[in-house]
Design a protein around this motif. Structure first.
Motif, PDB file in Angstrom:
ATOM      1  N   SER A   1       2.293   4.379   4.992  1.00 53.53           N
ATOM      2  CA  SER A   1       0.871   4.165   4.780  1.00 53.53           C
ATOM      3  C   SER A   1       0.374   4.828   3.490  1.00 53.53           C
ATOM      4  CB  SER A   1       0.072   4.679   5.982  1.00 53.53           C
ATOM      5  OG  SER A   1       0.045   6.090   5.991  1.00 53.53           O
TER       6      SER A   1
ATOM      7  N   VAL B   1      -3.579  -6.901  12.438  1.00 57.97           N
ATOM      8  CA  VAL B   1      -2.570  -6.013  11.846  1.00 57.97           C
ATOM      9  C   VAL B   1      -1.237  -6.755  11.709  1.00 57.97           C
ATOM     10  CG1 VAL B   1      -1.292  -3.847  12.103  1.00 57.97           C
ATOM     11  CG2 VAL B   1      -3.690  -3.931  12.742  1.00 57.97           C
ATOM     12  N   GLN B   2      -0.910  -7.558  12.706  1.00 64.65           N
ATOM     13  CA  GLN B   2       0.336  -8.325  12.628  1.00 64.65           C
ATOM     14  C   GLN B   2       0.294  -9.292  11.442  1.00 64.65           C
ATOM     15  OE1 GLN B   2       1.002 -11.759  13.319  1.00 64.65           O
ATOM     16  NE2 GLN B   2       3.226 -11.648  13.508  1.00 64.65           N
TER      17      GLN B   2
ATOM     18  N   VAL C   1      -1.485  -8.995   8.620  1.00 62.93           N
ATOM     19  CA  VAL C   1      -1.370  -8.275   7.349  1.00 62.93           C
ATOM     20  C   VAL C   1       0.076  -7.810   7.137  1.00 62.93           C
ATOM     21  CG1 VAL C   1      -2.112  -6.219   6.084  1.00 62.93           C
ATOM     22  CG2 VAL C   1      -3.772  -7.554   7.364  1.00 62.93           C
ATOM     23  N   GLY C   2       0.707  -7.365   8.220  1.00 61.17           N
ATOM     24  CA  GLY C   2       2.054  -6.833   8.095  1.00 61.17           C
ATOM     25  C   GLY C   2       3.122  -7.902   7.952  1.00 61.17           C
TER      26      GLY C   2
ATOM     27  N   ALA D   1      -0.936  -2.399   6.157  1.00 59.60           N
ATOM     28  CA  ALA D   1      -0.768  -2.591   7.595  1.00 59.60           C
ATOM     29  C   ALA D   1      -0.416  -1.275   8.278  1.00 59.60           C
ATOM     30  CB  ALA D   1       0.310  -3.639   7.869  1.00 59.60           C
ATOM     31  N   SER D   2       0.393  -0.445   7.611  1.00 55.79           N
ATOM     32  CA  SER D   2       0.748   0.847   8.201  1.00 55.79           C
ATOM     33  C   SER D   2      -0.472   1.748   8.315  1.00 55.79           C
ATOM     34  CB  SER D   2       1.817   1.548   7.370  1.00 55.79           C
ATOM     35  OG  SER D   2       3.007   0.831   7.430  1.00 55.79           O
TER      36      SER D   2
ATOM     37  N   GLN E   1      -3.479   0.756   8.717  1.00 54.44           N
ATOM     38  CA  GLN E   1      -4.229   0.239   9.862  1.00 54.44           C
ATOM     39  C   GLN E   1      -3.605   0.706  11.167  1.00 54.44           C
ATOM     40  OE1 GLN E   1      -3.848  -3.867   8.938  1.00 54.44           O
ATOM     41  NE2 GLN E   1      -5.807  -3.980   7.856  1.00 54.44           N
TER      42      GLN E   1
ATOM     43  N   LEU F   1       5.865  -2.152  12.840  1.00 57.46           N
ATOM     44  CA  LEU F   1       6.139  -2.165  11.390  1.00 57.46           C
ATOM     45  C   LEU F   1       7.318  -1.269  11.035  1.00 57.46           C
ATOM     46  CD1 LEU F   1       2.404  -1.987  10.386  1.00 57.46           C
ATOM     47  CD2 LEU F   1       3.927  -3.782   9.622  1.00 57.46           C
TER      48      LEU F   1
END
Lengths: 317, 296
Positions: A59, A276-277, A279-280, A289-290, A292, B145
């Motif tokens: 992040s 989030v999924q 964006v990631g 995304a991290s 977030q 992630l």
């Protein structure tokens, strides 16, 4: 004595206190015991903590998979700034809150209603069968729930529009407009999770001593008075648990919505996990995304703390 | 009749006899409404599942029919298609392998830990405990992630092992939590006696306490299996084709042109059927598992 408390409130915290108060005669901790706990803790550390550390470190980096030539330089708090200024992130959180308001109060009210119905009715057989049926939606694979939704909500040949047509309504474009789609995913979630609330309420209601209910029925003829003064206190611990668990699960909710709407139309049903999924894994901006995810993690932790404080208080001796 | 009244007045107001006496008068309007409500509720719960299964057994024409067809000649055509072609069968096999392996691993790791936590006192125990329970609240997207990056670096993408390990994040806490409860319910004297006789802790655990705890272990294993089988997000992110699990394969029916509703619903039926049976078997414990024991 602890055990009785536990039975009457439906909350398990009490037996813990019983265990913890009686430490005498307990074997002291030794290496064998450590070897018993060790592997599980190690596994949880490796698969739980390590990814979190990596999430935090990602992040702070610029990390766009689609642009490998940029490398992954350290960018400090840039990603967090991006997230905090990102109106889409905030609106995804807002939508998640709206979704909570659309689903949880309704599920709690319906769930209590169902539990009261199934305990008060004279039709014991049908009530017992229905009680078992309540497990089905909870166990049904959420992905498949989404797929069934695609089928029954279909505008052209969906069975739901046909039913509406029977009573002279519709056709409704269930997944077509922003507002309808939000309502539709809320309805689907209610099908799946209202039974959970009902089961929790049922276990609360069965812990009410029947004598008190009978006594209250002699005193007042209004079922509301009986419910409010006698039964509700027994339901509250379970319902508080439901409230926190549902909040956490709505923050997690991904599969059913992803399959049913992909967050659309537009971004109208893009709950925070779906966002989030995207964006990631569809925009591949892992740094943002991290960031977030880390903010989301803080939220999850607050919930976990609240839950633990409320339900396992006695452990802290 | 008079004996009934006697019973109600003499016995405690909440006794079963009193309830029965009260319920004995003829069926009233309220009762009819309650029965109607129960039937409606059962219908509400079953309707989507019925529609899935019936669509899996209909021909395409019948699926698109308006008004919908309720009485039809069932066809096994879609199930045959699903079994003979494509990736559905391998994906079901992947799901089975991943869910079973992760469950087994969680039981192997979780039961000794639960036993030690139930029986021993040590510093930092409550912190450890809280941490284990708090895993229930972590959103999978938070760890998805880094899992993806880690799996990519370790060349574990699209491997069953990646999912087996990922599912431990929720399976190990579940086993520990449910089994602590179970071990607590076994009197400590049982293993104490064996320890005094000179048996080692592991032996006592494996030969005496664990066999007694089997009911709890089975319940936690079934719940682990159900949650792993149903999981979607990790499977979507960590697999491509080889290790793809059934829910991801089913969702894949929605992409591309011309959705094959029959085949999709046949796949859905194959996915849902086993877990629904399992969940019904442990229905009494499902809520306990979902709330990490806070509600029994």
């Amino acid at each position: 004595m602890g055990l009785r408390d536990n039975r009457t409130t439906g909350v398990v915290a009490a037996p813990l206190s019983r265990e913890f108060s009686g430490t005498r005669g307990r074997p002291r901790f030794n290496w064998t015991a450590a070897a018993m706990i060790g592997p599980a803790v190690l596994a949880l550390l490796l698969i739980g903590i390590y990814p979190l550390i990596q999430a935090v470190s990602t992040s702070f980096k610029l990390y766009q998979i689609t642009k490998p030539y940029l490398g992954t330089p350290w960018v400090g708090l840039d990603n967090y700034q991006t997230v905090l200024k990102d109106s889409l992130f905030w609106s995804a959180l807002g939508r998640t809150g709206l979704f909570f308001l659309l689903t949880v109060p309704l599920q709690v009210a319906l769930g209590i209603g169902v539990a009261l119905l199934l305990t008060a009715t004279r039709w014991k057989g049908p009530a017992a069968v229905t009680r078992v049926l309540l497990v089905l939606p909870i166990a049904t694979t959420p992905t498949v729930v989404g797929l069934i939704g695609r089928l029954v909500y279909n505008r052209d040949f969906g069975v739901l529009n046909w039913m509406l047509d029977l009573v002279g309504l519709g056709p409704v474009s269930w997944l077509g407009s922003a507002r309808a789609a939000m309502f539709t995913i809320a309805l689907t979630d209610t099908w799946q999770w209202m039974p959970f609330v009902a089961l929790v309420a049922l276990s609360g209601l069965t812990s009410v001593p029947p004598d008190i209910v009978e006594a209250s029925k002699l005193e007042t003829s209004s079922w509301w008075e009986t419910f409010r003064n006698v039964q509700l206190p027994y339901l509250l611990p379970g319902l508080t648990a439901v409230l926190i668990i549902r909040t956490a699960d709505i923050l997690k909710l991904f599969d059913m919505v992803f399959v049913l709407t992909r967050g659309g139309p537009g971004v109208s049903t893009e709950l925070v996990s779906v966002y989030v999924q995207r964006v990631g894994f569809r925009v591949f901006d892992l740094g943002v995304a991290s960031a977030q995810a880390v903010l989301l993690l803080i939220l999850c932790n607050v919930l976990a703390q609240a839950y633990i404080r409320l339900f396992y208080r006695e452990v802290e001796v | 009749m008079s004996s009934v009244t006697m019973e109600t007045t003499t016995s405690k107001p909440g006794s079963l006899a009193a309830q029965r006496a009260r319920g004995r008068p003829g069926i009233r309007a309220k009762d009819v409404l309650q029965l109607l409500a129960i039937v409606l509720l059962a219908g509400f719960i079953l309707a989507p599942i019925y529609w899935m299964v019936s669509t899996a057994l209909k021909t395409a024409n019948e699926t698109f029919a308006v008004p919908p067809v309720f009485i039809f000649q069932p066809t096994a055509e879609h199930f045959r298609t699903v079994f003979s072609e494509g990736a559905v069968l391998p994906s079901l096999l992947n799901s089975l392998i991943v869910a079973s392996a992760s469950t087994l691993l969680a039981v192997i790791l979780g039961t000794p830990a639960a036993y030690a936590l139930a029986r021993f006192e040590f510093r930092g125990k409550s912190n450890l405990w809280f941490w284990i329970i708090s895993n229930r609240f972590i959103s999978p997207i938070v760890v998805a992630l880094p899992f993806f990056l880690l799996a990519r670096d370790l060349k574990l993408l699209d491997k069953q092992l990646a999912l087996i390990l990922a599912y431990l994040t929720f399976n190990v806490p579940l086993v520990i939590w449910l089994c602590i409860d179970q071990f607590r319910s076994i009197p400590r004297d049982v293993d104490q006696a064996a320890l005094v006789d000179g048996a080692g802790l592991w032996r006592v655990f494996l030969t005496i306490t664990l066999p007694l705890a089997i009911p709890g272990v089975v319940v936690s294993a079934i719940l682990c299996f159900v949650f792993s089988w149903n999981e979607f997000l990790f499977a979507l992110i960590l697999t491509r084709s080889e290790a793809r699990t059934a829910p991801v394969e089913a969702a894949n029916f929605m992409t591309g042109f011309g959705v094959r509703w029959g085949a999709m619903m046949a796949t859905g039926t194959l996915i849902v059927l086993p877990v629904v049976v399992f969940a019904a078997l442990v229905s009494r414990h499902l809520v306990r598992g979902l709330t990490m024991g806070a509600v029994k």
